[in-house]
Design a protein around this motif. Structure first.
Motif, PDB file in Angstrom:
ATOM      1  N   GLU A 134       0.825  -1.199   0.000  1.00  0.00           N
ATOM      2  CA  GLU A 134       0.000   0.000   0.000  1.00  0.00           C
ATOM      3  C   GLU A 134       0.863   1.254   0.000  1.00  0.00           C
ATOM      4  O   GLU A 134       0.537   2.244  -0.662  1.00  0.00           O
ATOM      5  CB  GLU A 134      -0.928  -0.011   1.213  1.00  0.00           C
ATOM      6  N   GLN A 135       1.978   1.221   0.713  1.00  0.00           N
ATOM      7  CA  GLN A 135       2.884   2.370   0.740  1.00  0.00           C
ATOM      8  C   GLN A 135       3.489   2.635  -0.637  1.00  0.00           C
ATOM      9  O   GLN A 135       3.579   3.790  -1.066  1.00  0.00           O
ATOM     10  CB  GLN A 135       3.992   2.136   1.767  1.00  0.00           C
ATOM     11  N   ARG A 136       3.870   1.580  -1.336  1.00  0.00           N
ATOM     12  CA  ARG A 136       4.436   1.760  -2.683  1.00  0.00           C
ATOM     13  C   ARG A 136       3.399   2.371  -3.624  1.00  0.00           C
ATOM     14  O   ARG A 136       3.716   3.255  -4.435  1.00  0.00           O
ATOM     15  CB  ARG A 136       4.945   0.422  -3.220  1.00  0.00           C
ATOM     16  N   VAL A 137       2.165   1.901  -3.528  1.00  0.00           N
ATOM     17  CA  VAL A 137       1.102   2.454  -4.372  1.00  0.00           C
ATOM     18  C   VAL A 137       0.824   3.903  -3.990  1.00  0.00           C
ATOM     19  O   VAL A 137       0.634   4.760  -4.861  1.00  0.00           O
ATOM     20  CB  VAL A 137      -0.177   1.599  -4.259  1.00  0.00           C
ATOM     21  N   ALA A 138       0.800   4.201  -2.703  1.00  0.00           N
ATOM     22  CA  ALA A 138       0.547   5.571  -2.248  1.00  0.00           C
ATOM     23  C   ALA A 138       1.598   6.533  -2.789  1.00  0.00           C
ATOM     24  O   ALA A 138       1.281   7.646  -3.229  1.00  0.00           O
ATOM     25  CB  ALA A 138       0.521   5.624  -0.719  1.00  0.00           C
ATOM     26  N   ILE A 139       2.862   6.128  -2.763  1.00  0.00           N
ATOM     27  CA  ILE A 139       3.945   6.972  -3.290  1.00  0.00           C
ATOM     28  C   ILE A 139       3.741   7.212  -4.783  1.00  0.00           C
ATOM     29  O   ILE A 139       3.916   8.329  -5.283  1.00  0.00           O
ATOM     30  CB  ILE A 139       5.310   6.326  -3.014  1.00  0.00           C
TER      31      ILE A 139
ATOM     32  N   LYS B 257      -8.796   2.523   5.133  1.00  0.00           N
ATOM     33  CA  LYS B 257      -7.995   2.459   6.356  1.00  0.00           C
ATOM     34  C   LYS B 257      -7.775   3.839   6.968  1.00  0.00           C
ATOM     35  O   LYS B 257      -7.785   4.000   8.194  1.00  0.00           O
ATOM     36  CB  LYS B 257      -6.651   1.794   6.032  1.00  0.00           C
ATOM     37  N   LEU B 258      -7.575   4.841   6.112  1.00  0.00           N
ATOM     38  CA  LEU B 258      -7.263   6.183   6.598  1.00  0.00           C
ATOM     39  C   LEU B 258      -8.475   7.114   6.592  1.00  0.00           C
ATOM     40  O   LEU B 258      -8.339   8.300   6.889  1.00  0.00           O
ATOM     41  CB  LEU B 258      -6.135   6.787   5.760  1.00  0.00           C
TER      42      LEU B 258
ATOM     43  N   VAL C 191      -3.697  -2.790  -7.983  1.00  0.00           N
ATOM     44  CA  VAL C 191      -3.512  -1.363  -7.683  1.00  0.00           C
ATOM     45  C   VAL C 191      -4.810  -0.779  -7.136  1.00  0.00           C
ATOM     46  O   VAL C 191      -4.815  -0.077  -6.110  1.00  0.00           O
ATOM     47  CB  VAL C 191      -3.057  -0.591  -8.937  1.00  0.00           C
ATOM     48  N   LYS C 192      -5.911  -1.060  -7.827  1.00  0.00           N
ATOM     49  CA  LYS C 192      -7.208  -0.539  -7.381  1.00  0.00           C
ATOM     50  C   LYS C 192      -7.550  -1.044  -5.990  1.00  0.00           C
ATOM     51  O   LYS C 192      -8.104  -0.308  -5.165  1.00  0.00           O
ATOM     52  CB  LYS C 192      -8.299  -0.936  -8.387  1.00  0.00           C
ATOM     53  N   SER C 193      -7.233  -2.309  -5.724  1.00  0.00           N
ATOM     54  CA  SER C 193      -7.513  -2.882  -4.409  1.00  0.00           C
ATOM     55  C   SER C 193      -6.695  -2.177  -3.331  1.00  0.00           C
ATOM     56  O   SER C 193      -7.221  -1.851  -2.254  1.00  0.00           O
ATOM     57  CB  SER C 193      -7.183  -4.373  -4.423  1.00  0.00           C
ATOM     58  N   HIS C 194      -5.416  -1.931  -3.597  1.00  0.00           N
ATOM     59  CA  HIS C 194      -4.572  -1.224  -2.638  1.00  0.00           C
ATOM     60  C   HIS C 194      -5.114   0.171  -2.360  1.00  0.00           C
ATOM     61  O   HIS C 194      -5.160   0.623  -1.208  1.00  0.00           O
ATOM     62  CB  HIS C 194      -3.141  -1.126  -3.163  1.00  0.00           C
ATOM     63  N   ILE C 195      -5.523   0.872  -3.418  1.00  0.00           N
ATOM     64  CA  ILE C 195      -6.035   2.236  -3.241  1.00  0.00           C
ATOM     65  C   ILE C 195      -7.315   2.219  -2.409  1.00  0.00           C
ATOM     66  O   ILE C 195      -7.504   3.041  -1.512  1.00  0.00           O
ATOM     67  CB  ILE C 195      -6.275   2.902  -4.614  1.00  0.00           C
ATOM     68  N   SER C 196      -8.192   1.265  -2.687  1.00  0.00           N
ATOM     69  CA  SER C 196      -9.431   1.146  -1.903  1.00  0.00           C
ATOM     70  C   SER C 196      -9.130   0.892  -0.433  1.00  0.00           C
ATOM     71  O   SER C 196      -9.758   1.468   0.459  1.00  0.00           O
ATOM     72  CB  SER C 196     -10.302   0.019  -2.461  1.00  0.00           C
TER      73      SER C 196
ATOM     74  N   GLN D  83      -6.050  13.145  -1.371  1.00  0.00           N
ATOM     75  CA  GLN D  83      -5.703  13.078   0.047  1.00  0.00           C
ATOM     76  C   GLN D  83      -4.571  12.087   0.296  1.00  0.00           C
ATOM     77  O   GLN D  83      -3.754  12.281   1.192  1.00  0.00           O
ATOM     78  CB  GLN D  83      -6.950  12.730   0.858  1.00  0.00           C
ATOM     79  N   ILE D  84      -4.499  11.037  -0.518  1.00  0.00           N
ATOM     80  CA  ILE D  84      -3.354  10.123  -0.437  1.00  0.00           C
ATOM     81  C   ILE D  84      -2.078  10.867  -0.819  1.00  0.00           C
ATOM     82  O   ILE D  84      -1.035  10.737  -0.157  1.00  0.00           O
ATOM     83  CB  ILE D  84      -3.562   8.904  -1.364  1.00  0.00           C
ATOM     84  N   ALA D  85      -2.148  11.657  -1.884  1.00  0.00           N
ATOM     85  CA  ALA D  85      -0.981  12.428  -2.327  1.00  0.00           C
ATOM     86  C   ALA D  85      -0.533  13.411  -1.258  1.00  0.00           C
ATOM     87  O   ALA D  85       0.663  13.561  -0.982  1.00  0.00           O
ATOM     88  CB  ALA D  85      -1.301  13.161  -3.625  1.00  0.00           C
ATOM     89  N   LEU D  86      -1.488  14.085  -0.624  1.00  0.00           N
ATOM     90  CA  LEU D  86      -1.155  15.025   0.441  1.00  0.00           C
ATOM     91  C   LEU D  86      -0.434  14.305   1.580  1.00  0.00           C
ATOM     92  O   LEU D  86       0.547  14.816   2.140  1.00  0.00           O
ATOM     93  CB  LEU D  86      -2.428  15.688   0.968  1.00  0.00           C
ATOM     94  N   LEU D  87      -0.918  13.127   1.936  1.00  0.00           N
ATOM     95  CA  LEU D  87      -0.312  12.359   3.015  1.00  0.00           C
ATOM     96  C   LEU D  87       1.140  12.018   2.696  1.00  0.00           C
ATOM     97  O   LEU D  87       2.037  12.193   3.528  1.00  0.00           O
ATOM     98  CB  LEU D  87      -1.113  11.077   3.248  1.00  0.00           C
TER      99      LEU D  87
END
Length: 224
Positions: free
Chosen positions: A165-170, A202-203, A192-197, A210-214
């Motif tokens: 999930e961290q790799r996808v978020a980055i 989770k957050l 990828v879609k599953s990780h983003i969901s 908002q993921i990008a901001l994080l």
């Protein structure tokens, strides 16, 4: 039941200036996949109009004399199936921009955005792709929030994610599409879609912005 394809953009235009709305309607109404389903001159009516029209994207002016775009976005996010919101602003230094993104807007565009870029942004957001560049995200964060408290909280949230999930978020913070992320990480688009969901759930986030901001807060060096 609607027979429209999922990619059809049912667009609601919100701006207190009639000429701006007229210009947007003229610019966008000729596109085969864009259906302008309503207009509003004030944020107070936006949630009801979105519900009635079935809008899936709202182009929202930030500064309006009665109810501004931030308040209207918060109202939209309370809907069971809220539309995506793209904020429109004259200046990228508007202090409401960051607050709007935190409230759940999918991104923002300047009012002088070229027509082709505006149309491309609408298509991206309805497909769930990012429309906020990393450079603009960083500019907003640096300008309007306290770096110390922000980074501490973001690091704690980022650490809640799995390695995948961290790799996808980055990658999301770098402005990459699902397909590009899948190719870079050697996984399927479905993964990828599953990780983003999972990240959103989770957050308790609303969207990719908002993921990008994080990530910009927690790991600024990873996305510069």
């Amino acid at each position: 039941m609607s027979t429209e394809a999922p990619s059809t953009i049912r667009l609601l235009l919100v701006d207190d200036e009639w000429l701006v709305r007229a210009g947007l309607r003229t610019m966008l109404s000729g596109q085969p996949d864009i259906d302008i389903v309503g207009e509003a001159a004030d944020g107070s009516t936006v949630a009801a109009l979105a519900q009635q029209s079935g809008a899936n994207v709202v182009l929202m002016d930030i500064r309006m004399p009665k109810v501004n775009g931030l308040e209207a976005t918060i109202a939209l996010r309370s809907m069971a199936e809220p539309p995506q919101v793209i904020m429109l602003t004259t200046f990228d230094t508007d202090d409401l921009v960051l607050r709007s993104l935190q409230a759940g807007a999918s991104g923002f565009l300047l009012k002088d955005t070229p027509p082709a870029d505006l149309i491309a942004s609408l298509r991206k957001v309805v497909a769930g792709e990012p429309i906020l560049s990393p450079s603009i995200t960083r500019k907003l964060i640096v300008r309007f929030t306290d770096p110390g408290d922000r980074r501490t909280k973001a690091t704690e949230q980022f650490d809640l994610l799995t390695a995948g999930e961290q790799r996808v978020a980055i990658a999301v913070a770098r402005g990459m599409s699902n397909a590009a992320i899948a190719e870079e990480l050697f996984v399927s688009i479905a993964t990828v879609k599953s990780h983003i969901s999972h990240i959103l759930e989770k957050l308790a986030f609303n969207n990719r912005v908002q993921i990008a901001l994080l990530v910009h807060d927690a790991l600024p060096g990873e996305v510069l």
